[in-house]
Scaffold this motif. Structure first.
Motif, PDB file in Angstrom:
ATOM      1  N   THR A 105       0.835  -1.208   0.000  1.00 38.14           N
ATOM      2  CA  THR A 105       0.000   0.000   0.000  1.00 38.14           C
ATOM      3  C   THR A 105       0.869   1.257   0.000  1.00 38.14           C
ATOM      4  O   THR A 105       0.368   2.363   0.163  1.00 38.14           O
ATOM      5  CB  THR A 105      -0.910   0.027   1.241  1.00 38.14           C
ATOM      6  OG1 THR A 105      -0.102   0.033   2.425  1.00 38.14           O
ATOM      7  CG2 THR A 105      -1.840  -1.178   1.256  1.00 38.14           C
ATOM      8  N   PHE A 130      -0.377   4.418   2.972  1.00 39.58           N
ATOM      9  CA  PHE A 130      -1.664   3.787   3.202  1.00 39.58           C
ATOM     10  C   PHE A 130      -2.603   3.940   2.014  1.00 39.58           C
ATOM     11  O   PHE A 130      -3.808   4.096   2.155  1.00 39.58           O
ATOM     12  CB  PHE A 130      -2.304   4.392   4.465  1.00 39.58           C
ATOM     13  CG  PHE A 130      -1.342   4.520   5.617  1.00 39.58           C
ATOM     14  CD1 PHE A 130      -0.784   3.399   6.201  1.00 39.58           C
ATOM     15  CD2 PHE A 130      -0.970   5.766   6.090  1.00 39.58           C
ATOM     16  CE1 PHE A 130       0.113   3.507   7.253  1.00 39.58           C
ATOM     17  CE2 PHE A 130      -0.071   5.892   7.151  1.00 39.58           C
ATOM     18  CZ  PHE A 130       0.478   4.753   7.729  1.00 39.58           C
ATOM     19  N   ASP A 157      -5.039  16.770  12.000  1.00 39.92           N
ATOM     20  CA  ASP A 157      -5.156  15.352  11.640  1.00 39.92           C
ATOM     21  C   ASP A 157      -4.152  14.521  12.443  1.00 39.92           C
ATOM     22  O   ASP A 157      -4.474  13.415  12.912  1.00 39.92           O
ATOM     23  CB  ASP A 157      -4.913  15.155  10.144  1.00 39.92           C
ATOM     24  CG  ASP A 157      -6.038  15.710   9.292  1.00 39.92           C
ATOM     25  OD1 ASP A 157      -7.188  15.725   9.763  1.00 39.92           O
ATOM     26  OD2 ASP A 157      -5.757  16.149   8.142  1.00 39.92           O
ATOM     27  N   ASP A 196      -5.477  14.299  15.988  1.00 40.55           N
ATOM     28  CA  ASP A 196      -6.554  13.305  16.064  1.00 40.55           C
ATOM     29  C   ASP A 196      -5.974  11.897  16.130  1.00 40.55           C
ATOM     30  O   ASP A 196      -6.439  11.048  16.914  1.00 40.55           O
ATOM     31  CB  ASP A 196      -7.472  13.416  14.851  1.00 40.55           C
ATOM     32  CG  ASP A 196      -8.314  14.687  14.852  1.00 40.55           C
ATOM     33  OD1 ASP A 196      -8.439  15.317  15.920  1.00 40.55           O
ATOM     34  OD2 ASP A 196      -8.835  15.043  13.765  1.00 40.55           O
ATOM     35  N   HIS A 197      -4.956  11.649  15.288  1.00 41.69           N
ATOM     36  CA  HIS A 197      -4.362  10.313  15.253  1.00 41.69           C
ATOM     37  C   HIS A 197      -3.634   9.991  16.556  1.00 41.69           C
ATOM     38  O   HIS A 197      -3.744   8.875  17.089  1.00 41.69           O
ATOM     39  CB  HIS A 197      -3.393  10.200  14.071  1.00 41.69           C
ATOM     40  CG  HIS A 197      -2.819   8.835  13.904  1.00 41.69           C
ATOM     41  ND1 HIS A 197      -1.462   8.584  13.957  1.00 41.69           N
ATOM     42  CD2 HIS A 197      -3.416   7.631  13.716  1.00 41.69           C
ATOM     43  CE1 HIS A 197      -1.247   7.300  13.779  1.00 41.69           C
ATOM     44  NE2 HIS A 197      -2.407   6.696  13.633  1.00 41.69           N
ATOM     45  N   GLU A 254      -6.155   9.119  19.137  1.00 38.83           N
ATOM     46  CA  GLU A 254      -6.661   7.771  18.875  1.00 38.83           C
ATOM     47  C   GLU A 254      -5.689   6.720  19.396  1.00 38.83           C
ATOM     48  O   GLU A 254      -6.095   5.722  20.000  1.00 38.83           O
ATOM     49  CB  GLU A 254      -6.890   7.601  17.369  1.00 38.83           C
ATOM     50  CG  GLU A 254      -7.343   6.225  16.930  1.00 38.83           C
ATOM     51  CD  GLU A 254      -7.382   6.084  15.420  1.00 38.83           C
ATOM     52  OE1 GLU A 254      -7.200   4.958  14.927  1.00 38.83           O
ATOM     53  OE2 GLU A 254      -7.565   7.112  14.738  1.00 38.83           O
ATOM     54  N   LYS A 312      -5.918   3.812  22.560  1.00 36.58           N
ATOM     55  CA  LYS A 312      -5.642   2.386  22.359  1.00 36.58           C
ATOM     56  C   LYS A 312      -4.616   1.846  23.344  1.00 36.58           C
ATOM     57  O   LYS A 312      -4.339   0.643  23.342  1.00 36.58           O
ATOM     58  CB  LYS A 312      -5.152   2.157  20.926  1.00 36.58           C
ATOM     59  CG  LYS A 312      -6.242   2.335  19.880  1.00 36.58           C
ATOM     60  CD  LYS A 312      -5.706   2.082  18.485  1.00 36.58           C
ATOM     61  CE  LYS A 312      -6.801   2.233  17.433  1.00 36.58           C
ATOM     62  NZ  LYS A 312      -6.285   2.000  16.055  1.00 36.58           N
ATOM     63  N   PRO A 356      -4.447   6.987  10.184  1.00 32.90           N
ATOM     64  CA  PRO A 356      -5.901   6.906  10.365  1.00 32.90           C
ATOM     65  C   PRO A 356      -6.526   5.885   9.411  1.00 32.90           C
ATOM     66  O   PRO A 356      -6.139   5.787   8.253  1.00 32.90           O
ATOM     67  CB  PRO A 356      -6.380   8.321  10.034  1.00 32.90           C
ATOM     68  CG  PRO A 356      -5.171   9.190  10.211  1.00 32.90           C
ATOM     69  CD  PRO A 356      -3.998   8.343   9.845  1.00 32.90           C
ATOM     70  N   ARG A 357      -7.422   5.093   9.951  1.00 29.58           N
ATOM     71  CA  ARG A 357      -8.190   4.112   9.163  1.00 29.58           C
ATOM     72  C   ARG A 357      -7.315   2.995   8.598  1.00 29.58           C
ATOM     73  O   ARG A 357      -7.750   2.245   7.723  1.00 29.58           O
ATOM     74  CB  ARG A 357      -8.967   4.798   8.032  1.00 29.58           C
ATOM     75  CG  ARG A 357      -9.965   5.838   8.531  1.00 29.58           C
ATOM     76  CD  ARG A 357     -10.612   6.603   7.393  1.00 29.58           C
ATOM     77  NE  ARG A 357      -9.615   7.333   6.603  1.00 29.58           N
ATOM     78  CZ  ARG A 357      -9.103   8.500   6.977  1.00 29.58           C
ATOM     79  NH1 ARG A 357      -9.472   9.062   8.102  1.00 29.58           N
ATOM     80  NH2 ARG A 357      -8.215   9.114   6.222  1.00 29.58           N
ATOM     81  N   PHE A 358      -6.070   2.877   9.076  1.00 33.32           N
ATOM     82  CA  PHE A 358      -5.206   1.781   8.629  1.00 33.32           C
ATOM     83  C   PHE A 358      -5.250   0.672   9.676  1.00 33.32           C
ATOM     84  O   PHE A 358      -5.008   0.909  10.862  1.00 33.32           O
ATOM     85  CB  PHE A 358      -3.773   2.281   8.449  1.00 33.32           C
ATOM     86  CG  PHE A 358      -2.796   1.190   8.092  1.00 33.32           C
ATOM     87  CD1 PHE A 358      -2.842   0.579   6.852  1.00 33.32           C
ATOM     88  CD2 PHE A 358      -1.846   0.761   9.003  1.00 33.32           C
ATOM     89  CE1 PHE A 358      -1.958  -0.435   6.525  1.00 33.32           C
ATOM     90  CE2 PHE A 358      -0.949  -0.246   8.682  1.00 33.32           C
ATOM     91  CZ  PHE A 358      -1.008  -0.846   7.437  1.00 33.32           C
ATOM     92  N   ASP A 359      -5.576  -0.535   9.232  1.00 35.49           N
ATOM     93  CA  ASP A 359      -5.720  -1.673  10.147  1.00 35.49           C
ATOM     94  C   ASP A 359      -4.378  -2.378  10.322  1.00 35.49           C
ATOM     95  O   ASP A 359      -4.049  -3.297   9.584  1.00 35.49           O
ATOM     96  CB  ASP A 359      -6.777  -2.642   9.612  1.00 35.49           C
ATOM     97  CG  ASP A 359      -7.077  -3.771  10.600  1.00 35.49           C
ATOM     98  OD1 ASP A 359      -6.533  -3.740  11.723  1.00 35.49           O
ATOM     99  OD2 ASP A 359      -7.846  -4.674  10.237  1.00 35.49           O
ATOM    100  N   TYR A 360      -3.623  -1.940  11.321  1.00 34.70           N
ATOM    101  CA  TYR A 360      -2.317  -2.535  11.586  1.00 34.70           C
ATOM    102  C   TYR A 360      -2.450  -3.945  12.153  1.00 34.70           C
ATOM    103  O   TYR A 360      -1.528  -4.757  12.013  1.00 34.70           O
ATOM    104  CB  TYR A 360      -1.549  -1.651  12.573  1.00 34.70           C
ATOM    105  CG  TYR A 360      -0.152  -2.139  12.905  1.00 34.70           C
ATOM    106  CD1 TYR A 360       0.917  -1.846  12.068  1.00 34.70           C
ATOM    107  CD2 TYR A 360       0.097  -2.888  14.047  1.00 34.70           C
ATOM    108  CE1 TYR A 360       2.194  -2.282  12.364  1.00 34.70           C
ATOM    109  CE2 TYR A 360       1.373  -3.336  14.353  1.00 34.70           C
ATOM    110  CZ  TYR A 360       2.418  -3.025  13.502  1.00 34.70           C
ATOM    111  OH  TYR A 360       3.682  -3.476  13.799  1.00 34.70           O
TER     112      TYR A 360
END
Length: 390
Positions: free
Chosen positions: A16, A29, A141, A144-145, A148, A152, A338-342
């Motif tokens: 990606t 990404f 941005d 925000d990350h 987030e 977690k 953001p929105r990346f599924d690690y």
């Protein structure tokens, strides 16, 4: 026990990461596209084998295989010295690292223990920081990350700012153009958002000849980072010139973490320590494997200097598992966006290497060897030789 075969298998998978015409990965990404990957396997006459992702098929066949056939795979130090001699003209340090890691994997399986126990176990988990991708968007941005990631459970966050990227025009650019004011806007936004709850670090990833921050820009950025209580300032200048790093360490209070990209394995890092060109040392298994990193860690410990590992992976988890956090403190988890599924493993891995607990620690693998679980069916189905058949 003797080595009977060494092979590098090439297979199709996906990436990606998207590159600009200046060569940098401006977007980590983006949409998926097909790439060729590889896995190297060392086979013995006692049905024990070691594996590692990576390797170069042509180099394996021409140089590595003839060197290793008939040798005892447990003679890792001798083999490492032989391979390192080839770096003068035939084999680069990254390929040596792949072979060395496969040998450590083999040894762990032979003795039925995880590699970190062979190295001398110290801990079964290590603190992880979230390592952002570059060019994530606006300073908000990034904030925000970071928030987030804090939710977690991460205790640390590293900013890769605008790298080979113009934040005003919002497009890739050469690294002869830098945007230190915009980079600091990111740092201020992130610190304001997460407060003192997270350790923050900063990595502008300076690599281009004549590019990246100037010395004066690096001094200014470093002083701004000091005001924001950042933990380290990573690779702020071109590493081909060591003298500016010596001057920068004298100018700033924030620890300078370097060198990241310089070849020469642990030998180079020893020189950086003795010349006081860095306050903390950066090292990775791509510069000669686990054997080389362990040597570097020992040098750092002797000089009372921290050794922070570049990037994640099974190999670095095992180094951390065998090392005091006073020397190697953090694990780099990422790159993240953001929105990346690690948490979803990428083929051919069945599971990610670094699951994280609720306290922001990654767990050291406990299976014998490096602990990689490979989807061999995926490799066979996408193997180049198989795909090329009519």
């Amino acid at each position: 026990m003797k080595i009977t075969d060494v092979e590098t298998i090439e297979f199709k998978t996906y990436s990606t990461i998207h590159y600009s015409r200046w060569g940098y990965q401006y977007d980590f990404f983006g949409p998926k596209y097909e790439v060729i990957s590889s896995l190297t396997r060392i086979i013995t006459d006692e049905d024990v084998e070691g594996i590692c992702l990576g390797g170069n098929k042509a180099v394996t066949e021409r140089w590595i295989k003839p060197l290793l056939l008939g040798e005892d795979p447990l003679d890792r130090e001798k083999i490492w010295q032989w391979m390192y001699s080839l770096t003068r003209w035939r084999v680069n340090e990254r390929i040596i690292g792949v072979i060395d890691m496969a040998l450590w994997d083999l040894a762990g399986k032979y003795f039925n223990v995880p590699v970190y126990k062979l190295l001398g176990g110290f801990r079964d988990r290590a603190k992880a920081y979230a390592s952002s991708g570059p060019n994530l968007g606006t300073p908000e941005d990034y904030a925000d990350h970071a928030e987030e990631c804090r939710k977690k459970g991460y205790k640390g966050y590293k900013i890769h700012p605008y790298i080979f990227y113009d934040p005003v025009k919002q497009e890739p650019c050469p690294d002869t153009r830098t945007f230190p004011e915009w980079d600091i806007k990111i740092c201020k936004a992130v610190r304001e958002r997460v407060g003192d709850e997270m350790i923050l670090t900063f990595d502008p990833w300076t690599v281009g000849s004549g590019g990246g921050y100037s010395f004066e820009e690096a001094v200014w950025v470093g002083r701004e980072l000091e005001k924001l209580n950042f933990y380290w300032f990573e690779q702020p200048l071109l590493e081909d010139r060591i003298e500016p790093y010596i001057k920068l360490c004298q100018e700033l209070r924030i620890p300078i973490l370097a060198p990241e990209m310089s070849v020469g394995s642990f030998y180079t890092r020893a020189e950086w320590i003795t010349r006081r060109a860095a306050d903390m040392i950066r090292m990775e298994c791509g510069l000669g494997g686990i054997t080389a990193v362990k040597k570097c860690v020992d040098v750092c410990e002797a000089y009372g200097v921290k050794c922070e590992l570049h990037g994640g992976g099974f190999e670095h988890l095992h180094i951390l598992g065998a090392t005091s956090p006073k020397i190697c403190e953090w694990y780099e988890r990422g790159l993240l966006g953001p929105r990346f599924d690690y948490e979803k493993p990428r083929p051919p891995l069945k599971k990610i290497c670094d699951p994280m607990d609720n306290d922001g620690n990654v767990l050291i693998p406990q299976k014998p060897g490096l602990g990689m679980e490979i989807d061999w069916d995926y490799i066979e189905e996408n193997r180049l030789e198989q795909c090329d058949k009519p």
